[in-house]
Structures are given as structure tokens and as C-alpha cells.
Design an enzyme around this catalytic site. Structure first.
Site, PDB file in Angstrom:
ATOM      1  N   GLU A 286     -66.360  -3.635 -25.677  1.00  0.00           N
ATOM      2  CA  GLU A 286     -66.847  -3.081 -24.408  1.00  0.00           C
ATOM      3  C   GLU A 286     -65.732  -2.359 -23.663  1.00  0.00           C
ATOM      4  O   GLU A 286     -65.075  -2.945 -22.789  1.00  0.00           O
ATOM      5  CB  GLU A 286     -67.433  -4.189 -23.518  1.00  0.00           C
ATOM      6  CG  GLU A 286     -68.727  -4.770 -24.049  1.00  0.00           C
ATOM      7  CD  GLU A 286     -69.429  -5.698 -23.062  1.00  0.00           C
ATOM      8  OE1 GLU A 286     -68.839  -6.046 -22.020  1.00  0.00           O
ATOM      9  OE2 GLU A 286     -70.587  -6.079 -23.348  1.00  0.00           O
ATOM     10  N   GLU A 378     -74.693  -6.483 -28.995  1.00  0.00           N
ATOM     11  CA  GLU A 378     -74.651  -7.675 -28.138  1.00  0.00           C
ATOM     12  C   GLU A 378     -75.683  -7.522 -27.025  1.00  0.00           C
ATOM     13  O   GLU A 378     -75.777  -6.459 -26.409  1.00  0.00           O
ATOM     14  CB  GLU A 378     -73.248  -7.838 -27.526  1.00  0.00           C
ATOM     15  CG  GLU A 378     -73.106  -9.054 -26.623  1.00  0.00           C
ATOM     16  CD  GLU A 378     -71.725  -9.146 -25.970  1.00  0.00           C
ATOM     17  OE1 GLU A 378     -70.695  -8.971 -26.666  1.00  0.00           O
ATOM     18  OE2 GLU A 378     -71.689  -9.377 -24.748  1.00  0.00           O
TER      19      GLU A 378
HETATM   20  C1  IDC Z   1     -68.239 -14.218 -21.962  1.00  0.00           C
HETATM   21  C2  IDC Z   1     -68.566 -15.615 -22.427  1.00  0.00           C
HETATM   22  C3  IDC Z   1     -67.837 -16.625 -21.574  1.00  0.00           C
HETATM   23  C4  IDC Z   1     -66.361 -16.309 -21.596  1.00  0.00           C
HETATM   24  C5  IDC Z   1     -66.092 -14.869 -21.206  1.00  0.00           C
HETATM   25  C6  IDC Z   1     -64.634 -14.584 -21.392  1.00  0.00           C
HETATM   26  O1  IDC Z   1     -69.959 -15.817 -22.397  1.00  0.00           O
HETATM   27  O2  IDC Z   1     -68.045 -17.939 -22.063  1.00  0.00           O
HETATM   28  O3  IDC Z   1     -65.697 -17.156 -20.691  1.00  0.00           O
HETATM   29  O4  IDC Z   1     -66.859 -13.997 -22.008  1.00  0.00           O
HETATM   30  O5  IDC Z   1     -64.291 -13.254 -21.260  1.00  0.00           O
HETATM   31  C7  IDC Z   1     -69.948  -9.418 -22.309  1.00  0.00           C
HETATM   32  C8  IDC Z   1     -68.819  -9.633 -23.247  1.00  0.00           C
HETATM   33  C9  IDC Z   1     -68.696 -11.086 -23.626  1.00  0.00           C
HETATM   34  C10 IDC Z   1     -69.015 -12.015 -22.456  1.00  0.00           C
HETATM   35  C11 IDC Z   1     -70.489 -11.785 -22.086  1.00  0.00           C
HETATM   36  C12 IDC Z   1     -70.982 -12.698 -20.940  1.00  0.00           C
HETATM   37  O6  IDC Z   1     -68.869  -8.826 -24.400  1.00  0.00           O
HETATM   38  O7  IDC Z   1     -67.397 -11.311 -24.098  1.00  0.00           O
HETATM   39  O8  IDC Z   1     -68.839 -13.338 -22.869  1.00  0.00           O
HETATM   40  N1  IDC Z   1     -70.668 -10.386 -21.729  1.00  0.00           N
HETATM   41  O9  IDC Z   1     -70.263 -12.463 -19.789  1.00  0.00           O
HETATM   42  N2  IDC Z   1     -70.391  -8.257 -21.879  1.00  0.00           N
HETATM   43  C13 IDC Z   1     -71.373  -8.467 -20.988  1.00  0.00           C
HETATM   44  C14 IDC Z   1     -71.581  -9.824 -20.888  1.00  0.00           C
END
Ligand code: IDC
Length: 460
Positions: A286, A378
């Protein structure tokens, strides 16, 4: 002369002599039946009956089998039209499972009564052909290495064709599966039992392997994470699933911060996995706080490194604004359409979280889908934090749209993280049960119900 031939052909057809003028149709046939007694009691039993078509696609089928005891009766059956005549039971496909592609399966069930010791039927046939587990009585070809009939076994090496992802028959396919959580935190969730459940119960086509680069990820142990990723590629391959290798950049948002690491990592995984058919490379999860021009420049440096080692694999490129095609940054897909990455066989990433991203994002995807090859590597059923309540209506609207556009997707996450986006309840990965409905969260149950429906991958 032409007219004479046409006349002859017509006469031959009338006389039933078409075979003289055209090669005989050699329809391959074959089937496999897994009959599993799921419970048994005094005088009765319940069974699951999985019918797999190993031959050419069929449009309409009847399964027949013999009950071993004279007193044995079909009491009830589901997911087919069931009947019994003497000791022969018949189950005919219904509207939604009547068409079975090569490798596709229908899951039926029945309740029966029996008096003898063994309720298991014998002599299974599908459309009159004995279900021996092979095609035309021969050992079936095995394109997937022990994975005949699986997503990789059926589709083989993928490539981009127009705006679609296409299989080895050059026909568009939609892959549906799950993303891991960060490997640095949830390694215990990825083992034989959990991947068996993903392949067999979820019937997933795809495992996305999310390898964070920062946050205690790859940068702290490049060799260790590279080997963990390769191990998961192999486990997916053994089960006939595709694997997306996700270079999970997130913070910082400029992928160029990790350019050298990306080159080192992809040179290594692409060389190691070049001969495999199940690998797709996702080069930046991202990008955020960075221009499309900077992302494009990164892509045009990393893609040649992959191609040098693994020339035919599909590569997926992240987009601006957390892979929102730019929408979350107030931009849109036009910046990509006007200035695409200079490479072939690539797709562009789109991510959404259903409770946060709704109609205007769906509109962007609908518009972009006719111009750019897209892959939703994702998505969450919840808010963009990965938590909050599940938005069933928005998730359903999204998945209906992706199905209609044949856009592949992976759900965040196949893990037991204590957050509502996770598919399993907290603690699940400490045990060995990944299959029963009791281990699923609300999100897991919804996503599993969507992913596990039949793929009907085209085979000609
Ligand atoms: C989130 C995980 C969370 C973690 C965090 C760390 O769910 O447990 O603490 O990352 O950076 C994304 C990202 C993905 C995120 C997810 C939810 O690609 O890494 O995971 N998210 O926030 N993009 C949009 C949402």
C-alpha cells in the site's frame, strides 16, 4: 465442387454418417466420489457425498450407487434430486450444481437407514461411467503435481489477457482466497492443518503471503523471512493453491524507501520459484503519501529483476493512496490509465475495507475495470483499522461486484488476531481445529461462505 461436398455432407448427416466427415467426438469421462459417513446411530446414518468430475465438463449429471443391504433405504437427501429404485439410489444435479467443469465438485448429503454392519454404498457411477478416480479408466494426467482438479491443476500458469487474469486456456478466471496476517506475528497460524482447511473446507484458490518489510518484518531478518515465504509457497503448491508473494510495505508509504530490499528479495524468490506455476508477485502492498510517478518508477525497477529470473509470472503493482487507485488521495484511476507502468503481464492493486470504502470506491473500480487489469489483493469486511463492526451489506455489494467483473480477491486475514477482520476467533491457532464453524468469527463465516462456492473454472 463446394456445393457437391455440402450436399454430400447433408446426405451423410441425414444418413447418420457424420462420423465419415468429421472426427468422432472423444469425450473424456471420469469421476471420483468421496462418501463420508459423518454420523451413525442404531439403524441409521448421515453421509456427505462429494462428486468430482474428472472428465470433460458436464451440463447435467446423475450419480448412481448401490446400497449394500437389502433393507437399506434412502431417507432424505439434499443438494440434488434424490430417488431410490430397488437397491439403486440416484442423485441428479439441480440448477446451481448441474454444470460441473473438469475438476469441479458437487457436495451432496443424505440420511439413510440400514440393517447390516456397513452403510457404505458401492458401484458409484456418474452419467453411467464408473467413478474409479481416473479418466476413461486410465491414470489421469497430473498437471499440478498431485493436485489434479485443484485451482492450479485446472488453471496452470496464469497470464494477463486484456483486463483479465487468464488461465492456461486463455480464459478469464477469478481467484478467491485469504491473506495471511503479518508473518512476524502470526506464523503459528500457517501449518499443515490450517492450510488443509483453507484448501479443502474453504476451497480457496489462493493464499496471499503478507511479508511485512518494517514493523519487525523482513528488514530484521531477510534470510529468515525469505525462507518462511518460500515454505508457504510450497505448502500452497502442494494443495493446488496459488500464492501471492506480498512485499508488505506500509510505513513508510514510499516504496522507494525499500527499493534495494525489494530488488534483493524478489531476485531471490523469483529465481527460487521460477519453475512453479502457482506464484504471483505483489511488489508493494500500500503505497501512501507518494505520487503515482514515484510508484511507477519503483515498479519499473523491480519488475525487470523479477522478469530476469521468472519471465512468465504475473506481477501486481500497488497504487496510490493505500492501493485505492488514488481515490483516498483525492485522485483517480485516470493517473494510471494516462501513465501506465511500462511492462507487460501486470495488474494493478485495489484494496478496500467495506465499512470505510463504499459507493464512490465501487464506482472507481467499476470504471477502472474496463481499462486496467485489477486484483483486490487485500480487503476487509470491517473498517480500515482492521477492527470495528463488520459491514455485511457493503461487503456483499463489493463481493457481488468483484464476482461480476471477475476480479480476484484475498481477505484480510486468515488468522486468529484479536480484531474483527480476522477469520478465526482468538486462540484458534493454539489448537488444531481450523474447520469447524465454532472457530470462525462473524467475518470468517461470511467470507468462507463466499469463497467456498464452486469456481467453475473454464477449461476450453
Ligand atoms: C493491520 C493489522 C493490525 C496491525 C497493523 C500494523 O490488522 O493487526 O497492527 O496492520 O500495521 C491495511 C494494511 C494492513 C493492515 C490493515 C488493517 O495493508 O497491514 O493490517 N489494513 O488496518 N490497509 C488497510 C487496512
Amino acid at each position: 465442387m463446394k456445393r457437391l461436398l455440402a450436399l454430400l455432407a447433408t446426405c451423410a448427416t441425414i444418413l447418420g454418417l457424420t462420423a465419415l466427415f468429421s472426427p468422432p467426438a472423444m469425450a473424456a469421462s471420469g469421476c471420483k466420489v468421496d462418501f463420508t459417513v459423518t454420523s451413525q446411530w442404531q439403524g441409521g446414518f448421515q453421509a456427505g457425498v462429494k462428486v468430482t468430475n474428472l472428465g470433460d465438463p458436464v451440463n447435467g449429471w446423475t450419480l448412481k450407487f448401490a446400497l449394500p443391504d437389502a433393507g437399506q433405504k434412502l431417507v432424505q437427501g439434499w443438494n440434488a434430486t434424490w430417488s431410490q429404485s430397488g437397491s439403486t439410489v440416484s442423485a441428479a444435479g439441480i440448477d446451481w450444481n448441474r454444470t460441473l467443469a473438469t475438476g469441479a465438485a458437487a457436495d451432496l448429503g443424505m440420511v439413510g437407514s440400514f440393517t447390516g454392519a456397513n452403510p457404505k454404498p458401492t458401484a458409484f457411477t456418474l452419467n453411467g461411467v464408473a467413478c474409479t478416480g481416473s479418466v476413461d479408466g486410465t491414470t489421469p494426467p497430473d498437471p499440478g503435481g498431485g493436485t489434479t482438479g485443484t485451482p492450479v491443476g485446472v488453471n496452470g500458469q496464469l497470464h494477463v489477457c486484456g483486463v483479465n487474469l487468464c488461465n492456461q486456456y486463455n480464459r478469464p478466471v477469478q481467484l478467491r482466497g485469504m491473506s495471511t496476517h503479518g508473518l512476524q506475528w502470526f506464523s503459528k497460524c500457517y501449518n499443515s492443518a490450517s492450510l488443509d482447511a483453507l484448501a479443502n473446507d474453504w476451497k480457496a484458490d489462493l493464499l496471499r503471503v503478507a511479508m511485512y518489510v518494517q514493523e519487525s518484518g523482513y528488514e530484521t531478518d531477510p534470510a529468515g523471512f525469505t525462507s518462511r515465504v518460500n515454505g508457504l509457497v510450497d505448502m500452497a503448491e502442494a494443495r493446488g493453491m496459488y500464492a501471492i508473494i506480498d512485499f508488505h510495505t506500509l510505513t513508510p508509504g514510499d516504496p522507494n524507501f525499500n527499493l534495494d530490499r525489494a530488488k534483493t528479495f524478489f531476485a531471490s524468490v523469483a529465481a527460487r520459484n521460477a519453475a512453479k506455476k502457482n506464484v504471483i508477485y505483489e511488489i508493494a502492498n500500500e503505497p501512501n503519501g507518494v505520487s503515482w510517478a514515484a510508484i511507477k518508477s519503483y515498479a519499473e525497477q523491480v519488475i525487470p529483476v523479477i522478469r530476469a529470473a521468472d519471465p512468465d509470472a504475473v506481477v501486481i503493482v500497488g497504487t496510490r493512496g493505500w492501493s485505492s487507485l488514488g481515490v483516498s488521495d483525492g485522485s483517480s484511476e485516470t493517473e494510471i490509465i494516462n501513465n501506465p507502468v511500462n511492462a507487460t503481464n501486470i495488474m494493478y492493486t485495489f484494496h478496500f475495507y467495506a465499512a470505510s470504502h463504499k459507493d464512490n470506491y465501487r464506482a472507481a473500480v467499476s470504471r477502472a475495470a474496463s481499462r486496467l487489469p485489477l486484483f483486490v489483493t487485500e480487503f476487509g469486511t470491517v473498517s480500515a483499522t482492521g477492527g470495528g463492526s463488520m459491514d455485511r451489506a457493503s461487503t456483499t455489494a463489493w463481493l457481488d461486484l468483484l464476482d461480476q467483473l471477475k476480479i480476484g480477491y484475498a481477505n484480510w486475514t486468515y488468522s486468529d488476531a484479536d480484531e474483527s477482520s480476522a477469520a478465526f476467533r482468538p486462540g484458534t491457532c493454539n489448537g488444531s481445529d481450523y474447520s469447524s464453524s465454532g472457530v470462525l468469527t462473524e467475518s470468517g463465516a461470511l467470507v468462507k461462505s463466499r469463497i467456498s462456492t464452486s469456481d467453475n473454472f473454464p477449461t476450453s
